[in-house]
Scaffold this motif. Structure first.
Motif, mmCIF file in Angstrom:
data_model
loop_
_atom_site.group_PDB
_atom_site.id
_atom_site.type_symbol
_atom_site.label_atom_id
_atom_site.label_comp_id
_atom_site.label_asym_id
_atom_site.label_seq_id
_atom_site.Cartn_x
_atom_site.Cartn_y
_atom_site.Cartn_z
ATOM 1 N N ARG A 102 39.847 33.018 46.491
ATOM 2 C CA ARG A 102 39.193 33.095 47.807
ATOM 3 C C ARG A 102 39.152 31.726 48.489
ATOM 4 N NH1 ARG A 102 34.256 37.235 48.172
ATOM 5 N NH2 ARG A 102 35.327 39.108 47.466
ATOM 6 N N TYR A 103 38.901 30.696 47.676
ATOM 7 C CA TYR A 103 38.870 29.342 48.237
ATOM 8 C C TYR A 103 40.232 29.014 48.873
ATOM 9 C CZ TYR A 103 38.578 24.307 48.646
ATOM 10 O OH TYR A 103 38.596 23.030 49.152
ATOM 11 N N LEU A 104 41.302 29.330 48.151
ATOM 12 C CA LEU A 104 42.642 29.030 48.674
ATOM 13 C C LEU A 104 42.900 29.798 49.969
ATOM 14 C CD1 LEU A 104 44.740 29.163 45.361
ATOM 15 C CD2 LEU A 104 43.949 27.111 46.581
ATOM 16 N N ARG A 105 42.492 31.058 49.994
ATOM 17 C CA ARG A 105 42.739 31.854 51.199
ATOM 18 C C ARG A 105 41.844 31.393 52.356
ATOM 19 N NH1 ARG A 105 43.551 36.298 49.010
ATOM 20 N NH2 ARG A 105 45.625 36.981 49.552
ATOM 21 N N TYR A 106 40.617 31.048 52.029
ATOM 22 C CA TYR A 106 39.655 30.603 53.050
ATOM 23 C C TYR A 106 40.165 29.357 53.767
ATOM 24 C CZ TYR A 106 35.050 29.760 55.006
ATOM 25 O OH TYR A 106 34.008 29.589 55.858
ATOM 26 N N ASN A 107 40.893 28.550 53.000
ATOM 27 C CA ASN A 107 41.418 27.298 53.563
ATOM 28 C C ASN A 107 42.930 27.360 53.806
ATOM 29 O OD1 ASN A 107 39.086 25.260 53.529
ATOM 30 N ND2 ASN A 107 38.945 26.214 51.508
ATOM 31 N N ASP A 108 43.423 28.565 53.939
ATOM 32 C CA ASP A 108 44.891 28.744 53.984
ATOM 33 C C ASP A 108 45.554 27.927 55.090
ATOM 34 O OD1 ASP A 108 47.284 29.727 53.091
ATOM 35 O OD2 ASP A 108 47.159 31.608 54.201
ATOM 36 N N ASN A 109 44.869 27.784 56.194
ATOM 37 C CA ASN A 109 45.511 27.066 57.303
ATOM 38 C C ASN A 109 45.499 25.549 57.133
ATOM 39 O OD1 ASN A 109 46.023 29.512 58.318
ATOM 40 N ND2 ASN A 109 44.924 29.243 60.260
ATOM 41 N N VAL A 110 44.751 25.064 56.190
ATOM 42 C CA VAL A 110 44.774 23.606 55.960
ATOM 43 C C VAL A 110 45.409 23.220 54.631
ATOM 44 C CG1 VAL A 110 42.976 22.722 57.490
ATOM 45 C CG2 VAL A 110 42.326 23.817 55.344
ATOM 46 N N ILE A 111 45.575 24.195 53.737
ATOM 47 C CA ILE A 111 46.239 23.908 52.449
ATOM 48 C C ILE A 111 47.716 24.284 52.589
ATOM 49 C CG2 ILE A 111 46.421 24.675 50.045
ATOM 50 C CD1 ILE A 111 43.398 24.968 49.970
ATOM 51 N N PRO A 112 48.622 23.392 52.204
ATOM 52 C CA PRO A 112 50.050 23.730 52.297
ATOM 53 C C PRO A 112 50.393 24.962 51.450
ATOM 54 C CG PRO A 112 49.748 21.374 51.947
ATOM 55 C CD PRO A 112 48.402 22.007 51.764
ATOM 56 N N GLY A 113 51.435 25.669 51.850
ATOM 57 C CA GLY A 113 51.816 26.904 51.165
ATOM 58 C C GLY A 113 51.049 28.075 51.733
ATOM 59 N N SER A 114 51.278 29.253 51.133
ATOM 60 C CA SER A 114 50.656 30.466 51.679
ATOM 61 C C SER A 114 49.780 31.154 50.640
ATOM 62 C CB SER A 114 51.739 31.438 52.133
ATOM 63 O OG SER A 114 51.133 32.672 52.452
ATOM 64 N N ALA A 115 48.506 31.331 50.998
ATOM 65 C CA ALA A 115 47.583 32.055 50.109
ATOM 66 C C ALA A 115 47.891 33.543 50.101
ATOM 67 C CB ALA A 115 46.143 31.805 50.536
ATOM 68 N N GLU A 116 48.760 33.996 51.002
ATOM 69 C CA GLU A 116 49.197 35.399 50.938
ATOM 70 C C GLU A 116 50.276 35.579 49.884
ATOM 71 O OE1 GLU A 116 47.444 37.610 52.324
ATOM 72 O OE2 GLU A 116 46.287 36.045 53.331
ATOM 73 N N ARG A 117 50.677 34.470 49.259
ATOM 74 C CA ARG A 117 51.729 34.551 48.234
ATOM 75 C C ARG A 117 51.287 33.870 46.941
ATOM 76 N NH1 ARG A 117 57.617 33.843 50.179
ATOM 77 N NH2 ARG A 117 57.875 35.901 51.029
ATOM 78 N N ILE A 118 50.100 34.205 46.494
ATOM 79 C CA ILE A 118 49.617 33.628 45.234
ATOM 80 C C ILE A 118 50.221 34.402 44.059
ATOM 81 C CG2 ILE A 118 47.587 33.253 43.767
ATOM 82 C CD1 ILE A 118 45.982 32.787 46.372
ATOM 83 N N ILE A 119 50.766 33.633 43.115
ATOM 84 C CA ILE A 119 51.322 34.218 41.890
ATOM 85 C C ILE A 119 50.458 33.706 40.745
ATOM 86 C CG2 ILE A 119 53.327 34.262 40.346
ATOM 87 C CD1 ILE A 119 54.990 33.520 42.955
ATOM 88 N N ILE A 120 49.720 34.597 40.091
ATOM 89 C CA ILE A 120 48.856 34.145 38.993
ATOM 90 C C ILE A 120 49.599 34.306 37.669
ATOM 91 C CG2 ILE A 120 47.654 36.402 38.920
ATOM 92 C CD1 ILE A 120 45.181 34.721 37.895
ATOM 93 N N LYS A 162 26.816 27.880 55.947
ATOM 94 C CA LYS A 162 26.628 26.923 54.846
ATOM 95 C C LYS A 162 27.756 27.064 53.844
ATOM 96 C CE LYS A 162 21.647 26.572 54.827
ATOM 97 N NZ LYS A 162 20.497 27.318 54.318
ATOM 98 N N VAL A 163 28.152 28.343 53.561
ATOM 99 C CA VAL A 163 29.265 28.562 52.643
ATOM 100 C C VAL A 163 30.512 27.891 53.187
ATOM 101 C CG1 VAL A 163 30.831 30.326 51.735
ATOM 102 C CG2 VAL A 163 28.376 30.699 51.647
ATOM 103 N N SER A 164 30.805 28.150 54.477
ATOM 104 C CA SER A 164 32.040 27.613 55.029
ATOM 105 C C SER A 164 32.024 26.095 55.014
ATOM 106 C CB SER A 164 32.273 28.155 56.439
ATOM 107 O OG SER A 164 31.184 27.815 57.262
ATOM 108 N N ASP A 165 30.846 25.512 55.224
ATOM 109 C CA ASP A 165 30.738 24.064 55.214
ATOM 110 C C ASP A 165 31.076 23.508 53.832
ATOM 111 O OD1 ASP A 165 30.154 21.558 56.067
ATOM 112 O OD2 ASP A 165 28.013 21.711 55.594
ATOM 113 N N LYS A 166 30.444 24.072 52.820
ATOM 114 C CA LYS A 166 30.650 23.569 51.462
ATOM 115 C C LYS A 166 32.040 23.851 50.939
ATOM 116 C CE LYS A 166 25.961 23.882 49.615
ATOM 117 N NZ LYS A 166 25.100 24.675 48.734
ATOM 118 N N LEU A 167 32.651 24.905 51.447
ATOM 119 C CA LEU A 167 33.934 25.316 50.880
ATOM 120 C C LEU A 167 35.128 24.921 51.734
ATOM 121 C CD1 LEU A 167 33.082 28.834 49.407
ATOM 122 C CD2 LEU A 167 33.167 26.620 48.252
#
Ligand code: DHB
Length: 508
Positions: free
Chosen positions: A158-176, A26-31
């Motif tokens: 977590r949302y960005l990393r969870y969807n890393d393969n569909v969101i452009p760019g790399s969630a392994e390189r987040i700069i806050i 359910k989490v994966s569906d909503k997110l």
């Protein structure tokens, strides 16, 4: 890209075939990220240059949404990505004053517009804070007490990393990136990735079941180390109490009591300078001076006028300090921090004066004369000499909106009980809101790269706060770019050329 999409679909179909959705499914569906919400937009930079990008907005990043106004993120993808799939994601939090902030769109005048122009993916999440409330069963409930604002940022990551393969760019390189209370959040996100202390909260919120580590943390004037910030403030600025600060007798008493607690704290940190010398309460002022001297010298190099009256001591001829620039006025050999603006000692030319020393009391009085200092206690003020709670007292308050002390010092003064102690749950919340507790040899939870700035005339917190943070990170082996920019008050996202050349250097 398609891999994750297929993976999520296969989990869903397996669950459906098995007779129902598990809570994880359910989490994966909503997110899961929905690329269909894309809108094309253009940002006009101050130069007139147009930057085209795709906007994905109002995305909920938790599956158990408590506060629908704030728990969303916006995502912006420039037309041409700087480095394809490995492009960093620049995540800017607009938290200020520990208040709630909605997800925002990129602004041509700050780091978000600049990031887009440079080809970085930009994420601007909203988050709960001291002024966010909801109505539950007819009652007003405060949603942004600690650690909720921080948890929201972690959930967005977590949302960005969870969807890393569909969101452009790399969630392994987040700069806050954040400023002030936002700088504190940036420091916390940077130092507490995947720490188990936050798990129970994140699970309850329905955050994506993945990592919340980041690659780099940009902290402008972080208002952090809150439970030691009062003593650090009075220890540093006590010298102005009977001068520019104009405190009354009660305030001076509180100031002196707080200042007296600071040496033990400084000594407990076991900090070392660049040469490996131990920093103690006895030599700390000299250590602070090295940063201010480096700052003043750079300003002179860049053509700034520095008046003689503010305690900066200089020579117009290069003094004979051997091959090294004369960065330590007392000649103890410690020298300037080598992790200055460009990670090197400042270069000297023949056209400027050499800053040899600082009259620190004079300089601190100057800082206090530009912006009046906070009165003691500067942060945990509630009920000590006045009843008014600070934003920090509200952060540690409860759902009903009652503020709380977060140091035993202030609690004991408020209750007139020298034995009063903070409760267990509150102590745990205070602990997980201080990045200093998480910087250790266990490097896996800490971002490898740090950019920390605190203006040389910023009095919102003591200089000790950013210096201790930077030094502890450096001592533990992380890559730290730290500087006190000259003549800067409490502010952030300045000198973007410097910031983005640093980002480029770590992302290469
Ligand atoms: C901020 C400034 C402060 O002086 C403080 O105590 C807390 C937050 C801010 O600007 O975010």
């Amino acid at each position: 890209m398609e891999k994750t999409k297929l993976y999520i679909l296969s989990i869903l179909s397996a669950c459906i075939a098995g007779g129902g959705l598990t809570s994880e499914a359910k989490v994966s569906d909503k997110l899961s990220f929905n690329p269909a919400i894309a809108k094309q937009e253009v940002l006009t930079m101050p130069s007139g240059e147009k930057v085209g990008y795709t906007a994905y907005e109002n995305i909920y990043y938790v599956s158990n949404i408590e506060d629908s106004v704030y728990q969303t993120l916006n995502l912006y993808v420039p037309e041409s990505l700087k480095s394809g799939d490995s492009t960093p994601i620049f995540l800017r939090t607009y938290i200020g004053g520990y208040m709630a902030t909605t997800a925002k769109s990129p602004s041509a005048g700050d780091a978000t517009g600049r990031a887009l122009k440079e080809g970085y993916v930009v994420c601007i999440p909203g988050s709960r804070g001291v002024n966010s409330t909801i109505s539950r069963n007819g009652k007003t409930v405060c949603t942004g007490t600690a650690p909720n604002g921080l948890l929201d940022l972690k959930a967005a990551i977590r949302y960005l990393r969870y969807n890393d393969n569909v969101i452009p760019g790399s969630a392994e390189r987040i700069i806050i990136d954040g400023t002030s209370a936002g700088g504190a959040m940036s420091a916390l996100v940077g130092s507490t990735g995947d720490r188990p202390e936050y798990d129970k909260y994140l699970r309850k919120m329905g955050a994506a079941p993945t990592s919340d580590k980041v690659f780099a943390s940009v902290c402008y004037c972080p208002i952090t180390d809150l439970n030691h910030a009062d003593m650090e403030y009075e220890w540093l600025y006590g010298c102005t109490n009977t001068g520019v600060r104009h405190l009354d007798a009660n305030q001076i008493m509180i100031s002196n009591e707080l200042a007296a607690e600071c040496p033990a704290y400084i000594n407990s940190l076991d900090l070392k300078d660049d040469e490996g010398n131990l920093i103690t309460s006895d030599n700390y002022r000299d250590y602070l001076k090295t940063f201010l001297i480096a700052s003043a010298h750079k300003a002179l190099e860049e053509g700034c006028e520095i008046p003689d009256s503010i305690g900066i001591i200089r020579y117009s001829e290069k003094p004979n300090f051997g091959d090294f620039p004369p960065m330590d006025g007392n000649g103890d050999g410690r020298g300037a921090p080598s992790y200055g603006p460009a990670g090197v000692r400042p270069m000297f030319n023949n056209n400027t004066d050499y800053v040899t020393d600082i009259d620190l009391d004079k300089y601190l009085s100057y800082v206090a004369s530009v912006t009046p200092l906070k009165t003691p206690p500067a942060f945990d003020q509630y009920g000590v000499l006045i009843d008014t709670p600070t934003p920090e007292n509200k952060v540690f308050g409860d759902e009903e909106g009652n503020p709380s002390n977060f140091t035993e010092f202030s609690l004991r003064h408020r209750l007139h009980d020298p034995k009063a102690t903070l409760g267990k749950d509150l102590s745990a919340r205070i602990f997980i809101m201080n990045p200093m507790n998480f910087i250790s040899e266990n490097a896996t939870s800490v971002a490898p790269h740090w950019y920390i700035r605190h203006g040389a005339k910023d009095r919102d917190t003591s200089f000790l706060v950013p210096i201790n943070l930077a030094t502890k990170l450096k001592n533990t082996g992380f890559d730290v770019n730290f500087f006190l920019p000259w003549n800067r008050p409490h502010s952030g996202d300045y000198n973007l050329d410097d910031l983005f050349s640093w980002i480029e250097s770590i992302a290469d």
